[in-house]
Motif scaffolding. Structure first.
Motif, short mmCIF file in Angstrom:
data_model
loop_
_atom_site.label_atom_id
_atom_site.label_comp_id
_atom_site.label_asym_id
_atom_site.label_seq_id
_atom_site.Cartn_x
_atom_site.Cartn_y
_atom_site.Cartn_z
N SER A 144 -10.04 -43.65 -13.87
CA SER A 144 -9.90 -43.22 -12.58
C SER A 144 -10.93 -41.90 -12.89
O SER A 144 -10.86 -41.29 -13.60
CB SER A 144 -8.47 -42.33 -12.59
OG SER A 144 -8.30 -42.09 -11.52
N GLY A 145 -11.44 -41.52 -11.47
CA GLY A 145 -12.26 -40.41 -11.55
C GLY A 145 -13.33 -40.63 -12.05
O GLY A 145 -13.97 -42.02 -12.00
N GLY A 146 -14.42 -39.55 -12.36
CA GLY A 146 -15.66 -39.91 -13.04
C GLY A 146 -16.55 -39.76 -11.64
O GLY A 146 -16.32 -39.40 -10.80
N SER A 147 -17.79 -39.92 -11.94
CA SER A 147 -18.96 -39.87 -11.04
C SER A 147 -19.63 -41.43 -10.85
O SER A 147 -20.24 -41.97 -11.88
CB SER A 147 -19.92 -38.91 -11.10
OG SER A 147 -19.26 -37.51 -11.85
N PHE A 148 -19.78 -41.57 -9.44
CA PHE A 148 -20.81 -42.67 -9.08
C PHE A 148 -21.62 -42.08 -8.52
O PHE A 148 -21.59 -41.62 -7.21
CB PHE A 148 -19.77 -43.66 -8.23
CG PHE A 148 -19.10 -44.77 -8.98
CD1 PHE A 148 -18.60 -44.60 -10.34
CD2 PHE A 148 -19.10 -46.21 -8.88
CE1 PHE A 148 -17.96 -45.55 -11.12
CE2 PHE A 148 -18.56 -47.23 -9.54
CZ PHE A 148 -17.77 -46.60 -10.82
#
Lengths: 466, 213
Positions: free
Chosen positions: A184-188
Motif C-alpha cells: 500500500s502506498g509508495g510511488s508510481f
C-alpha cells in the motif's frame, strides 16, 4: 578549551515522536486471506490485482525464512503486526488541507520546507496511505505521472501494469511475497520520452502506529532519453515492539534513460528493514543507487541493477553506520547480461560499539556478455573494541573478455590522526567526528546538499553516543 | 630467513602443528582437507599447485594462527584446463594478537574448465594488532571458461589491518599487442603472458615440483 557538541535529545532522534490519531480503516492484527480481501476492497481494486495479492500471500505462506540470514528474526511476530492502517483520506494537494496531526508530523520533519525550497514533487505517506501528494504543474503538463500505487494501478493501468511485478516477482523471496500481498502506498512514477527533470521528486515514509508494518511499493518507469532523480526518506517513533518494513522498489530505465534513486534510511531501532530493490537498464541507460543506512534494528537490502542492454551502466554508492545493537547487512548486485556494460560499486561502512556492518554483493557476468567491466570497493572502519565488520562479495564470470575487480579494507581511526587534531584544541569526540566525516566525505558529496548537511549532523550525533 | 622445503609432512585429512622455518609443499592427491596450526613465533611458507592431480580437485585448508608473532606466507597456483573442475576453500583464522598472514592465489582457466575460489579471513576479538591479506588473481583464457571468486572478511577486533582483493579477467590486449609488435606470434605471446603470470608462484617451488601444466 574543547567544546562538547550539544546533546539535543530531539535532534539526536528527530523521528522519535508520535501523535495519537484515529484510523478509519484497520485490517486488524495478523495476516490471512481476509486481510488481503479487506485491503483490496478498501482500495476498490480490480479482480486481477486481488488475484495478484492472493497468489503472493500463498507464496509467502509456503516459503520459509531463508536459512542464510545471519540474524534472529524471531522478535518479528507476523501474527501481531497490523498490515493496513489508514485514516481514509485521499492525498491532499495543499499542506493546509492535510489533517492537523499528520501535518504537524511532517512539519516537524521539515518535509513542506524542503518542497518549497528545492523539490519538483513530493509525496508524504503516513502509515499505509499517502497524506499529501503534489507535483509541479509544469511537469504534470509534460506528461509526468507521480502518484501512489493505488492511483497508479487504477487510474494509469495501461502505463504501469505492463511493468508491475516484472522486475521483482512475488516469488523472488519471502518478503517480496509479503509485500505483494499487502502493499500500500509508495510511488508510481512515469517520465515520458525525452523529459529531463531539473529538480528531484521526493517521497517521505512515516510509521506512526505501534506494531505496524509498512509495505510501500515503488515503480519508476523512465521512457527513452528521459531522466529523473528520486529521493526517499523514512523515520518512525521508537516503540518497544518490533516493526517491519518490507518494501519493494522496481526501476525500469528504457534506452538512453537515467535514474538516480537516493535513500536516506533513519528508521528507529525497533524497525526490521527488509527491502527488495531492483532496476533494469536497457541499451545506453543508467541506474544509480545512492543509499544511506543509519537507522533500524536490522537492515537487509541489496539494490540490484540488471544490465540488459548494451552499453548500460549500473552504479551503487552506499554508506552504512551500525551503532550499538544494530545490524546493517547491505550491499549491491550487478548482473551483466549484455555486451559493453559497466558497473561500479563503492561502499563505506562504520561500526560503533557492538554494531555489525556487513557488505554482501554479487557481480555476475553471463556467458553471452562480452567486454563488460566492474569495479567494487568496500571500506570499513571500526571505532570500538567490540565493533564487527563482515564482507561477502561473490564474483562470477564466464568468458575471457570481461574484467571484474574487487577490493576491500578494514581499519580503525588512526591514533596519530586523533592526537594531531587534539593537539590543535579539538576534543576527542570532535576529532573522531571529523575523521569519520572525512572517511565518508567523498560519498556524502553524492547526496543533494541539504541531505548531505543533515547526514553529517546525524553522524556527528552518532559519534556523541559512541 | 632460510626455509627448509618439506613435502612429506602434510596429512590428507587432519591437523598439523607447523614447526618454524619450513616451506610446506602440498603434493597431496585430488581431495584433501586439513588444518595447519602456527604456534608462537612460528614463521612458515606454504605452496600449493592445483591442476595436474585430477579432473576434479578439491582443497579445503584452514590456517590457524594460534601463537603471537606467528607469520604465514602462502601461495597457491591453480591451472585448470579442458573440463577440469577445481575448488579451493581456505580460511585464515587469527586467534591471537600480533599474527601475520598473507595468502596469494593465482589461477589460469582455459578451455571449458571451471574454478571456484572461496577464501575467508576471520579475526578473533582477542587478535588485536593482526595483519591479514588475501589476493586472488584469475586469468580466464577462453570464452567457455568460468571463474567464481568469493573473498570474505569477518573482523571482530578493531585494532587490525586487513585487506583483500580479487580480480577476474582475460589477457590484456595491450600486453599482447606489445609482444606481437616485436614479431612474436599471437599464440606464443599468450603463452609468454601465461608463464609470466604464473612465474611469481612457480619460481618458489623447488625443481622437480615446478611444472607448467
Amino acid at each position: 578549551m574543547s567544546k562538547k557538541l550539544p546533546m539535543d535529545e530531539e535532534f539526536a532522534t528527530p523521528g522519535n515522536f508520535s501523535y495519537a490519531t484515529e484510523y478509519a480503516h484497520d485490517a486488524g492484527q495478523g495476516l490471512s486471506e481476509e486481510t488481503v480481501h479487506y485491503i483490496s476492497k478498501v482500495k476498490g481494486e480490480p479482480k486481477w490485482l486481488l488475484n495478484f495479492r492472493l497468489r503472493a500471500l500463498r507464496i509467502f505462506n509456503a516459503m520459509p525464512i531463508p536459512s542464510w540470514i545471519p540474524v534472529d528474526l524471531s522478535p518479528l511476530q507476523f501474527d501481531k503486526i497490523r498490515y493496513y492502517l489508514a485514516k481514509g483520506q485521499e492525498p491532499k494537494r495543499k499542506w493546509e488541507d492535510v489533517p492537523a496531526e499528520v501535518k504537524a508530523t511532517f512539519d516537524r520533519l521539515g518535509v513542506p520546507e524542503h518542497e518549497r525550497k528545492f523539490l519538483a514533487g513530493v509525496e508524504a505517506q503516513f502509515d499505509s496511505e499517502m497524506a499529501y501528494a503534489n507535483l509541479r504543474q509544469s511537469l504534470a503538463e509534460k506528461g509526468v505521472i507521480f502518484v501512489d500505487s493505488t492511483e497508479g494501478l487504477l487510474r494509469y493501468e495501461s502505463v504501469f501494469r505492463p511493468h508491475f511485478g516484472k522486475i521483482v516477482a512475488a516469488a523472488d523471496n519471502k518478503f517480496s511475497a509479503l509485500n505483494g500481498a499487502v502493499f500500500s502506498g509508495g510511488s508510481f512514477i512515469y517520465i515520458p520520452k525525452g523529459a529531463k527533470l531539473d529538480q528531484p521528486l521526493q517521497a517521505y515514509f512515516r510509521i506512526n502506529a505501534e506494531r505496524f508494518g509498512q509495505f510501500e511499493r515503488t515503480l519508476i518507469v523512465v521512457d527513452e532519453g528521459a531522466d529523473v532523480t528520486y529521493l526517499e526518506g523514512c523515520t518512525a517513533p521508537r516503540f518497544e515492539s518490533a516493526t517491519l518494513h518490507a518494501a519493494v522498489v522496481e526501476l525500469i530505465a528504457m534506452p538512453g534513460a537515467k535514474i538516480q534513486y537516493i535513500t536516506v534510511q533513519n528508521w528507529s531501532s525497533n524497525v526490521y528493514n527488509l527491502v527488495t530493490k531492483r532496476g533494469m537498464a536497457h541499451e545506453l541507460a543508467g541506474i544509480r543507487w545512492i543509499d544511506c543506512n543509519i537507522g533500524s534494528r536490522i537492515t537487509m537490502k541489496y539494490p540490484c541493477v540488471i544490465l540488459a542492454g548494451s552499453h548500460a551502466s549500473g552504479e551503487m554508492v552506499s554508506i552504512s553506520v551500525a551503532h550499538h545493537g544494530q545490524y546493517q547487512d547491505t550491499g549491491a548486485k550487478m548482473i551483466h547480461r549484455a555486451n559493453h556494460t559497466t558497473s561500479h560499486i563503492v561502499a563505506k561502512s562504520i561500526s560503533i560499539q557492538d554494531g555489525v556492518a556487513a557488505y554482501r554483493g554479487m557481480i555476475k557476468v553471463a556467458k553471452a556478455a562480452k567486454n563488460c567491466k566492474n569495479y567494487t570497493r568496500c571500506d570499513a572502519m571500526l571505532l570500538n573494541r567490540g565493533s564487527i565488520s563482515k564482507t561477502s562479495p561473490t564474483l562470477d564470470v564466464s568468458g575471457n573478455l570481461s574484467q571484474v575487480q574487487h577490493e576491500a579494507t578494514v581499519s580503525r581511526v588512526s591514533d596519530e590522526q586523533v592526537f594531531y587534531l587534539q593537539q590543535r584544541g579539538l576534543g576527542e569526540t570532535q576529532a573522531m567526528g571529523l575523521l569519520v566525516n572525512g572517511f565518508l566525505n567523498e560519498l556524502m558529496r553524492e547526496f543533494p546538499m541539504e541531505y548531505g548537511v543533515e547526514l553529517k549532523r546525524l553522524i556527528e550525533m552518532e559519534m556523541e553516543r559512541r | 630467513m632460510e626455509f627448509r622445503m618439506l613435502s612429506a609432512m602434510l596429512p590428507a585429512n587432519g591437523v598439523l602443528s607447523v614447526p618454524t622455518g619450513v616451506c610446506l609443499i602440498d603434493d597431496l592427491p585430488a581431495e584433501a582437507d586439513y588444518e595447519l596450526r602456527l604456534g608462537s613465533g612460528v614463521r612458515c611458507k606454504f605452496i600449493l599447485h592445483l591442476g595436474p592431480q585430477s579432473q576434479r580437485i578439491r582443497r579445503n585448508v584452514v590456517f590457524s594462527l594460534l601463537g603471537e608473532n606467528s607469520h604465514l606466507d602462502a601461495s597457491v597456483l591453480i591451472q585448470a584446463k579442458q573440463n577440469q573442475c577445481i575448488e579451493w576453500r581456505g580460511i585464515q583464522r587469527h586467534l591471537i594478537r600480533g599474527a601475520h598472514s598473507n595468502l596469494l592465489i593465482k589461477s589460469t582457466v582455459c578451455n571449458c574448465a571451471k574454478i571456484s575460489v572461496f577464501s575467508k579471513i576471520i579475526i578473533d576479538p582477542l587478535a588485536a594488532e593482526s595483519c591479514a591479506n588475501f589476493q586472488n588473481k584469475n586469468l580466464v583464457l577462453s570464452d567457455r571458461a568460468h571463474a567464481v571468486a568469493r573473498p570474505e572478511l569477518e573482523i571482530f577486533s578493531d585494532d587490525v589491518h586487513c585487506s583483500h582483493g580479487a580480480t577476474i579477467g582475460g589477457i590484456n590486449p595491450a600486453e599482447e599487442f606489445y609482444l606481437r609488435s616485436r614479431g612474436i606470434s599471437s599464440r606464443i605471446a599468450k603463452i609468454i603472458i601465461r608463464c609470466a603470470f604464473a612465474e611469481e608462484i612457480l619460481y618458489q617451488m623447488p625443481n622437480g615440483n615446478a611444472s607448467f601444466h
